[in-house]
Design a protein around this motif. Structure first.
Motif, short mmCIF file in Angstrom:
data_model
loop_
_atom_site.label_atom_id
_atom_site.label_comp_id
_atom_site.label_asym_id
_atom_site.label_seq_id
_atom_site.Cartn_x
_atom_site.Cartn_y
_atom_site.Cartn_z
N GLU A 62 -21.65 -39.72 -38.41
CA GLU A 62 -21.58 -39.22 -39.79
C GLU A 62 -22.85 -39.60 -40.56
OE1 GLU A 62 -18.50 -37.48 -40.76
OE2 GLU A 62 -20.07 -36.80 -42.14
N GLU A 63 -23.27 -40.84 -40.35
CA GLU A 63 -24.38 -41.38 -41.13
C GLU A 63 -25.68 -40.64 -40.84
OE1 GLU A 63 -25.80 -45.80 -41.08
OE2 GLU A 63 -23.59 -45.70 -41.13
N ARG A 64 -25.92 -40.40 -39.55
CA ARG A 64 -27.17 -39.74 -39.17
C ARG A 64 -27.06 -38.22 -39.32
NH1 ARG A 64 -29.68 -39.53 -34.38
NH2 ARG A 64 -27.81 -39.65 -33.11
N GLY A 65 -25.82 -37.71 -39.39
CA GLY A 65 -25.63 -36.26 -39.41
C GLY A 65 -26.03 -35.64 -38.10
N SER A 66 -25.84 -36.38 -37.01
CA SER A 66 -26.25 -35.93 -35.68
C SER A 66 -25.30 -36.51 -34.65
CB SER A 66 -27.65 -36.46 -35.36
OG SER A 66 -28.64 -35.53 -35.70
N TYR A 67 -25.39 -36.01 -33.43
CA TYR A 67 -24.57 -36.57 -32.36
C TYR A 67 -25.29 -37.76 -31.71
CZ TYR A 67 -21.34 -32.67 -32.55
OH TYR A 67 -20.40 -31.77 -32.97
N ASP A 68 -24.54 -38.83 -31.49
CA ASP A 68 -25.04 -39.89 -30.60
C ASP A 68 -24.74 -39.43 -29.19
OD1 ASP A 68 -25.74 -41.42 -32.76
OD2 ASP A 68 -23.84 -42.56 -32.78
N PHE A 69 -25.58 -39.84 -28.25
CA PHE A 69 -25.32 -39.43 -26.88
C PHE A 69 -25.69 -40.53 -25.90
CE2 PHE A 69 -29.77 -38.46 -25.91
CZ PHE A 69 -30.31 -38.24 -27.17
N GLY A 70 -25.26 -40.34 -24.65
CA GLY A 70 -25.39 -41.39 -23.65
C GLY A 70 -26.80 -41.48 -23.06
N GLU A 71 -26.94 -42.45 -22.18
CA GLU A 71 -28.23 -42.75 -21.56
C GLU A 71 -28.59 -41.66 -20.55
OE1 GLU A 71 -31.47 -44.99 -21.17
OE2 GLU A 71 -29.76 -45.87 -22.26
N ILE A 72 -29.81 -41.17 -20.62
CA ILE A 72 -30.28 -40.19 -19.64
C ILE A 72 -30.78 -40.94 -18.40
CG2 ILE A 72 -32.15 -38.53 -19.19
CD1 ILE A 72 -31.87 -37.69 -22.15
N ASP A 73 -30.49 -40.39 -17.25
CA ASP A 73 -30.91 -41.02 -15.99
C ASP A 73 -32.38 -40.69 -15.72
OD1 ASP A 73 -31.40 -41.91 -13.45
OD2 ASP A 73 -29.68 -40.87 -12.53
N TRP A 74 -33.27 -41.54 -16.27
CA TRP A 74 -34.70 -41.26 -16.17
C TRP A 74 -35.23 -41.41 -14.75
CZ3 TRP A 74 -36.36 -38.17 -19.60
CH2 TRP A 74 -35.84 -38.21 -20.89
N ASP A 75 -34.50 -42.20 -13.95
CA ASP A 75 -34.93 -42.29 -12.54
C ASP A 75 -34.85 -40.94 -11.87
OD1 ASP A 75 -35.39 -44.94 -12.85
OD2 ASP A 75 -33.46 -45.59 -11.99
#
Ligand SMILES: [Fe+2]
Ligand SMILES: [Fe+2]
Ligand SMILES: [Fe+2]
Lengths: 318, 278
Positions: free
Chosen positions: A255-268
């Motif tokens: 709500e605060e950011r007005g955006s979705y938080d999302f999980g860690e991307i598998d950069w490997d």
């Protein structure tokens, strides 16, 4: 030219870009500008061409005539994008054959997303919806980039990409409104294409090189992480309309950011594919190099034919 | 005035008989028309499928775009034909049912169009040998008494003239290009020549539709076809094959071994997921 003169030219050049003027092929430009543009534009052109392969994989098996026609038209558009991007890059003094050579030897890269396999029909929907969707987010800012031929090519390309994106979404919608088996096919495709699509927007800002210079030249206007956030915020509501679940347990509206938080991307995984070890890297290159090698006698013949015709004309003129 | 019940019955019977006769005639005509359309459309369907295989694998980007475009045009034509056939069948069969749910023996395309993309010479030779026929055929079909068919023909002519120019140009380039390309193009023409005669065979539906002023009498196209093809081959410094042995069967649904594999791909989704919409 003395160093002093070059410095002067460079200052004028940067000032023109800052004033939003376009740089045209005949204009003076710093060597680095030329090289950076050759690299990015040819990489973009290669992506369009390699991108024909995963979708071309379903042309003979499209489930209806209407879908087959639409898919053929889409893949043909991608070839057209490749064509104008190669032409635009040629204005910087590199030939198309040289660019192909760089692709075939692995010196030039193409978008890693095309190193994933298309294994069901729903992948045609997911690619249009997500991959063309992410491509648009990457490319819309380039419609205002500083190099004229690139900016103009992008305006045309972006129009068609948004059509592709709608078409892909429509394929997904049809599946999601279909039988349970069809909906499952759509969910499975989303599961497989979601994370690679997020990776398409590039490494996180902390790991991304060349960004500052690219910002100045308007090759980049927002950071990779900002673009990724924009993509996620735009796509999650679309998944809701489809009734599909994004495969990320950490995805949550903030709500605060007005955006979705999302999980860690598998950069490997990302770096593995970038470095050439994705599921389809070998096959894609084999297809491109194979087409080029099998076509050599054809191109030679076309050249010989033109030369013969020219000779005959000259003889007649004598 | 008295009404004779027997008389009424007799006259009713006669009327029913007459209606039955007319409806059989209508059905016969529809069946012939339906089969006639299939004969035209199956060629475009199978050739379109072959050209679609090449997408992304062509010798240059420009030829890739052109081959995809030819495939796209052909499938566009197929849709018009099968939408019309679906209306004539009138039994709920859709364009996709007609295109994708027949058995192998029920496809009646000519053998030429199902021949594989052995190399670019074969692909262009096949296209050329078909395009020259196809264009001449559509010019005649434009005059059909059936307005839907004549409209489809008029629309397709523009596309097919472009196909014909493209494939003719490549036959010339490869024939009169290098020694290697000449050898390859000659081999392709020699191999595919045996399938050309079938283009001019008539099925029962063809004959019936010619009699109605709807169909094209393909036997009349044959001489000018071979004249035109031979002239172009000579211009391309290629030999006109002399073989008089020809293959046939496609129009009766007896195909080469290639077709079954093509259908396996064409029908894959419809067969695996029956009765679904896409
Ligand atoms: Fe793109
Ligand atoms: Fe594209
Ligand atoms: Fe696209």
């Amino acid at each position: 030219m003395s160093d002093e003169q070059i410095k002067n030219l460079e200052e004028q050049f940067e000032a023109r870009i800052a004033r939003d003027e376009k740089i045209e092929p005949k204009d003076w430009m710093p060597e680095k500008y030329r090289q950076t543009h050759i690299r990015q534009m040819s990489q973009h052109a290669h992506s369009e061409i390699v991108g024909m392969l995963p979708e071309g994989n379903w042309i003979t098996r499209a489930p209806s005539l209407r879908r087959k026609v639409a898919l053929l038209a889409k893949v043909q558009d991608e070839a057209g994008h490749g064509l104008y991007l190669y032409s635009a890059t040629e204005t910087l003094g590199i030939s198309r054959d040289e660019m192909y050579e760089q692709l075939h030897t692995g010196k030039a890269k193409y978008s890693s997303i095309f190193n994933y396999p298309t294994i069901t029909w729903a992948d045609m929907g997911a690619i249009g919806w997500l991959v063309d969707g992410a491509a648009i987010i990457n490319q819309v800012p380039l419609c205002n980039t500083s190099y004229g031929p690139y900016a103009r090519a992008m305006i045309r390309v972006c129009k068609e990409e948004s059509f592709h994106q709608r078409q892909g979404f429509e394929i997904m919608l049809k599946l999601c409104n279909g039988t349970p088996e069809q909906k499952e096919m759509a969910q499975d495709a989303l599961n497989r294409w979601w994370w690679p699509s997020l990776m398409m927007l590039g490494p996180t800002d902390a790991e991304s090189i060349h960004t500052e210079q690219s910002m100045k030249w308007k090759l980049k206007r927002k950071s990779n992480d900002d673009l990724r956030q924009q993509f996620i915020d735009q796509t999650v509501p679309q998944a809701d309309i489809l009734g599909l679940t994004i495969p990320d347990q950490d995805l949550k509206w903030n709500e605060e950011r007005g955006s979705y938080d999302f999980g860690e991307i598998d950069w490997d995984e990302f770096w593995q594919v970038v470095k050439g070890h994705g599921p389809m890297n070998r096959e894609r290159m084999k297809a491109r190099v194979g087409a080029w090698e099998r076509g050599e006698w054809v191109r030679d013949a076309a050249m010989a034919y033109v030369e013969k015709k020219q000779e005959r004309k000259e003889k007649q003129a004598v | 005035m008295s009404i004779d019940r027997d008389e009424i019955e007799i006259s009713l019977k006669a009327r029913c008989e007459a209606i039955r006769k007319v409806s059989i005639e209508v059905n016969m005509k529809n069946e012939n028309l339906y089969n006639y359309i299939l004969g035209i459309a199956d060629n475009s369907l199978i050739l379109g499928q072959r050209m679609g295989e090449l997408c992304g694998h062509g010798p240059t980007l420009e030829t890739d775009i052109a081959c995809t475009n030819i495939s796209l045009d052909l499938f566009g034509q197929v849709r018009s034909y099968f939408q019309y056939a679906s209306k004539i069948a009138g039994d709920g069969r859709t364009e996709d049912d007609i295109a994708m749910l027949r058995k192998e023996r029920e496809y009646i395309n000519v053998l030429l169009v199902e021949q594989p993309n052995t190399d670019f010479a074969y692909t262009m030779a096949r296209q050329f040998l078909f395009d020259v026929y196809h264009l001449a055929f559509l010019v005649e079909l434009q005059k059909s008494a059936d307005l839907t068919l004549s409209a489809i023909a008029s629309k397709s002519i523009k596309e097919v003239s472009y196909h014909e120019r493209f494939s003719s140009d490549w036959v010339k380039r490869l024939g009169d290009g290098t020694e290697e390309s000449n050898t390859k193009m000659q081999e392709a023409i020699d191999a595919l020549w045996t399938y050309t005669d079938e283009l001019f065979h008539q099925t029962e539906a063809d004959k019936a539709m010619v009699a109605e002023g709807i169909g094209v009498d393909v036997t009349k196209l044959k001489d000018s076809y071979y004249r035109h093809v031979s002239e172009l081959l000579e211009e391309a410094t290629l030999q006109v094959p002399e073989s008089k042995y020809f293959q046939k069967g496609g129009k009766e649904g007896i195909h080469t071994e290639h077709l079954g594999y093509m259908l396996a791909e064409l029908q894959y989704m419809q067969r695996t997921y029956p009765n679904m919409e896409w």
